[in-house]
Design an enzyme around this catalytic site. Structure first.
Site, PDB file in Angstrom:
ATOM      1  N   GLU A 290       0.830  -1.220   0.000  1.00  0.00           N
ATOM      2  CA  GLU A 290       0.000   0.000   0.000  1.00  0.00           C
ATOM      3  C   GLU A 290       0.855   1.258   0.000  1.00  0.00           C
ATOM      4  O   GLU A 290       0.401   2.309  -0.442  1.00  0.00           O
ATOM      5  CB  GLU A 290      -0.930   0.012   1.228  1.00  0.00           C
ATOM      6  CG  GLU A 290      -2.224  -0.727   0.972  1.00  0.00           C
ATOM      7  CD  GLU A 290      -3.290  -0.501   2.048  1.00  0.00           C
ATOM      8  OE1 GLU A 290      -3.030   0.179   3.052  1.00  0.00           O
ATOM      9  OE2 GLU A 290      -4.383  -1.049   1.871  1.00  0.00           O
ATOM     10  N   HIS A 311       8.166 -26.374  -1.802  1.00  0.00           N
ATOM     11  CA  HIS A 311       7.486 -27.434  -2.549  1.00  0.00           C
ATOM     12  C   HIS A 311       6.318 -26.885  -3.364  1.00  0.00           C
ATOM     13  O   HIS A 311       5.491 -27.648  -3.856  1.00  0.00           O
ATOM     14  CB  HIS A 311       7.024 -28.530  -1.583  1.00  0.00           C
ATOM     15  CG  HIS A 311       8.179 -29.198  -0.896  1.00  0.00           C
ATOM     16  ND1 HIS A 311       8.701 -30.400  -1.284  1.00  0.00           N
ATOM     17  CD2 HIS A 311       8.968 -28.772   0.131  1.00  0.00           C
ATOM     18  CE1 HIS A 311       9.737 -30.718  -0.532  1.00  0.00           C
ATOM     19  NE2 HIS A 311       9.927 -29.732   0.345  1.00  0.00           N
ATOM     20  N   LYS A 425     -13.899  -0.007  -3.531  1.00  0.00           N
ATOM     21  CA  LYS A 425     -14.950   0.375  -2.572  1.00  0.00           C
ATOM     22  C   LYS A 425     -16.058   1.129  -3.303  1.00  0.00           C
ATOM     23  O   LYS A 425     -17.239   0.900  -3.073  1.00  0.00           O
ATOM     24  CB  LYS A 425     -14.367   1.298  -1.494  1.00  0.00           C
ATOM     25  CG  LYS A 425     -13.512   0.607  -0.477  1.00  0.00           C
ATOM     26  CD  LYS A 425     -13.229   1.580   0.657  1.00  0.00           C
ATOM     27  CE  LYS A 425     -12.118   1.102   1.545  1.00  0.00           C
ATOM     28  NZ  LYS A 425     -11.599   2.127   2.422  1.00  0.00           N
TER      29      LYS A 425
HETATM   30  O1  PA5 Z   1      -3.146   1.320   5.916  1.00  0.00           O
HETATM   31  C1  PA5 Z   1      -4.305   1.659   5.841  1.00  0.00           C
HETATM   32  O2  PA5 Z   1      -4.688   2.815   6.094  1.00  0.00           O
HETATM   33  C2  PA5 Z   1      -5.403   0.665   5.464  1.00  0.00           C
HETATM   34  O3  PA5 Z   1      -4.898  -0.542   5.086  1.00  0.00           O
HETATM   35  C3  PA5 Z   1      -6.353   0.468   6.624  1.00  0.00           C
HETATM   36  O4  PA5 Z   1      -5.640  -0.063   7.711  1.00  0.00           O
HETATM   37  C4  PA5 Z   1      -7.513  -0.457   6.276  1.00  0.00           C
HETATM   38  O5  PA5 Z   1      -8.084  -0.096   5.063  1.00  0.00           O
HETATM   39  C5  PA5 Z   1      -8.570  -0.402   7.359  1.00  0.00           C
HETATM   40  O6  PA5 Z   1      -9.048   0.892   7.512  1.00  0.00           O
HETATM   41  P1  PA5 Z   1      -9.866   1.343   8.798  1.00  0.00           P
HETATM   42  O7  PA5 Z   1      -8.985   1.156   9.967  1.00  0.00           O
HETATM   43  O8  PA5 Z   1     -10.220   2.759   8.546  1.00  0.00           O
HETATM   44  O9  PA5 Z   1     -11.083   0.454   8.873  1.00  0.00           O
END
Ligand code: PA5
Length: 437
Positions: A290, A311, A425
Site C-alpha cells: 500500500e 514445494h 470500494k
Molecule cells: O493502511 C491503511 O490505512 C489501510 O490498510 C487500513 O488499515 C484499512 O483499510 C482499514 O481501515 P480502517 O482502519 O479505517 O477500517
C-alpha cells in the site's frame, strides 16, 4: 542492544559500487525529508516517534482493560481489516503457542483470540456466530475511519449477538473500540454508549499503527509484554536513524531493494523458515504494497514460508523469470530443543540425522536454499534476527516501517496514502446501493 543485522553477501554480486553510491545519496535525501518533515504525506509521520512518545496513562489503561477482558471472556474477537488487524495478529502468532487456540484456557492463560471483519465471507461469519453463541466473548472493533464495510458488517452482527446474550448494558462492557480520536461513526457510537475507547492518533496511518492501541490491546490480552516491543522499537528509532548508510542496516536494506527495483527486479519475496512468521509476512506485504504501489510504480511484495513453499513456489524462484529478489528473516536462536529420535529399524534411513535438533535440519535447508537461489540469480538479503524476543520484534517492526517510508520517498511516491484502495470500494458500494433502488 541491536538484535537484527542485515547480511548483504547475497546481494553484493548483483550490484556495482557505482549503483550503491548513487542510491546511498537518494536514501540520504529521503532521510532528510523524513527528518525535516517536508516530504509527501508529512502530516502522517506520527509513527516515527510512537515508541519514544508513550502515553503512560494510556498504556496503564490498555493493561487494565486486558486484565478485564481476560476475566470476562473465553473468546476475544478482534474485528478489523488491513492495518487494523495484521500487526496484532503477526505479533500474537510469533509469541503464542502454535496451537494456542486448540489449547485449554489453563495451558493458554488467555482467552482464545480470533480475528474477524477482514473479509465479507458469509461462511466465515456464520461459522463465527455459531461458535460464539454459547461462549463468553468480548470484541475489539478496530477501524480508524470507523466506516470500513468489512469490519462494520461483522461488528453489527456481533454487537447484536452480544446484546441478545447479555442485554444492552452488559454488552456495552464487552465492546472495546479503537478508532479516530475525534470523529466517525464508531467514535460517536462509543461516546454515546460509553464503550471503552482507544484512540488511533490522527497522524498515524492504518498500516503504521501496530504500536498504537490497535496492536497493543490485543497483544496485552495475549499476555505479550508489549512494553518490551515498544522499547525495542524505540532503540531501533535511534540506531536506524543514522544518516550514514554504512552504519545503518535499515537504510542499507532500502538502498539494495531500490537498486534492484531499478534493475527490473520488481518483485520482493519475504521469506521465513518459521511458520509463526506467516502473518508478519502478511503485515510486511500490506505495509510495502500500500505504501509503494502507486503512480504506476512499486515493488510487488510477496511472501513465502519455507520449507513449506519450497514445494510450491521453489521451482519458480529457482528457475522462473529473473525479476525477483528475496529478503530472508533468519531466526538464529531456536529454543524448541526437539531432536530427531534414533530408531532401531531405521525404516526411513534417517538415522544419520538422529540426535540432531530439528532446527539444525531447518538451518541446513536455509543455507542450501540460500546458495541455490543466489546461484540461480536471485539476489538475497538476510535479516539475521538473533532471537524472537519482544525487544527484537519491536526492532524488526520499526526496521520495516522506516525502510518502507524511505523507499517510498526514493521512489517518489507518498508512502502514507492509499488512493487506489478507494476504486473497489466505490464500485462495490455503487453496486450495493443500486440494489437498494
Ligand atoms: O493502511 C491503511 O490505512 C489501510 O490498510 C487500513 O488499515 C484499512 O483499510 C482499514 O481501515 P480502517 O482502519 O479505517 O477500517
Amino acid at each position: 542492544m541491536q538484535g537484527i543485522f542485515l547480511d548483504d553477501e547475497g546481494v553484493k554480486p548483483f550490484i556495482t559500487e557505482e549503483e550503491y553510491a548513487k542510491m546511498c545519496k537518494k536514501v540520504e535525501k529521503a532521510h532528510d525529508m523524513l527528518e525535516k518533515k517536508n516530504g509527501k504525506g508529512s502530516d502522517m509521520l506520527g509513527w516515527l516517534d510512537l515508541p519514544a512518545n508513550r502515553d503512560e496513562a494510556e498504556i496503564e489503561r490498555i493493561k487494565k482493560c486486558a486484565e478485564r477482558i481476560n476475566k470476562q471472556a473465553d473468546v476475544f474477537v478482534v474485528i478489523g481489516i488491513g492495518g487494523s488487524y495484521l500487526g496484532a495478529k503477526a505479533v500474537i502468532d510469533l509469541f503464542d503457542n502454535t496451537f494456542s487456540n486448540l489449547q485449554s484456557y489453563s495451558e493458554r492463560k488467555h482467552p482464545q483470540i480470533l480475528f474477524a471483519g477482514n473479509n465479507l465471507s458469509g461462511k466465515y461469519l456464520r461459522n463465527l456466530v455459531e461458535f460464539l453463541e454459547d461462549k463468553d466473548f468480548a470484541i475489539n472493533v478496530v477501524s480508524k475511519s470507523g466506516s470500513t464495510l468489512e469490519p462494520a458488517v461483522t461488528f453489527r452482527t456481533l454487537k447484536l449477538l452480544l446484546e441478545k446474550k447479555y442485554g444492552n448494558v452488559l454488552a456495552a462492557t464487552r465492546i472495546y473500540v479503537t478508532t479516530d480520536p475525534e470523529k466517525g461513526i464508531l467514535h460517536d457510537l462509543a461516546v454515546k454508549n460509553e464503550y471503552e475507547m482507544f484512540k488511533i492518533p490522527r497522524d498515524v496511518g492504518g498500516r503504521y499503527s501496530v504500536l498504537t492501541a490497535v496492536g497493543l490491546l490485543p497483544m496485552a490480552v495475549a499476555n505479550i509484554n508489549f512494553e518490551d516491543i515498544l522499547d525495542g522499537a524505540q532503540f531501533a528509532s535511534f540506531v536506524f536513524n543514522n544518516r550514514d548508510v554504512s552504519n545503518n542496516d535499515c537504510y542499507k536494506y532500502a538502498v539494495y531493494r531500490n537498486i534492484l527495483r531499478e534493475k527490473e527486479k520488481d518483485i520482493e519475496i519475504l521469506a521465513s523458515y518459521e511458520p509463526s512468521f506467516q502473518y508478519f509476512i502478511e503485515w510486511f506485504k500490506q505495509l510495502f504494497g500500500e505504501s509503494e504501489g502507486k503512480d504506476g510504480k512499486g515493488i510487488f511484495p510477496a511472501g513465502v514460508n519455507f520449507t513449506t513453499d519450497l514445494h510450491s513456489m521453489g521451482q519458480l524462484i529457482q528457475d522462473g523469470k529473473r525479476n525477483i529478489f528475496e529478503t530472508v528473516i533468519n531466526v538464529q536462536v531456536d529454543r524448541s530443543l526437539i531432536y530427531l529420535p534414533e530408531i532401531e529399524d531405521n525404516f526411513d534411513n534417517l538415522n544419520y540425522l538422529a540426535g540432531k535438533e530439528i532446527d539444525y535440519i531447518n538451518k541446513q535447508a536455509y543455507k542450501g536454499t540460500l546458495k541455490a537461489h543466489i546461484d540461480g540469480n536471485v539476489p538475497n538479503m538476510v535479516i539475521n534476527l538473533e532471537d524472537v524476543t519482544e525487544y527484537n520484534i519491536g526492532q524488526l517492526i520499526y526496521f520495516f516501517e522506516k525502510a518502507c517510508a524511505i523507499s517510498g520517498y526514493v521512489l517518489g511516491v507518498n508512502p502514507f496514502d492509499q488512493p487506489g484502495v478507494e476504486a473497489y470500494k466505490k464500485n462495490m458500494l455503487g453496486l450495493l446501493k443500486e440494489e437498494e433502488k
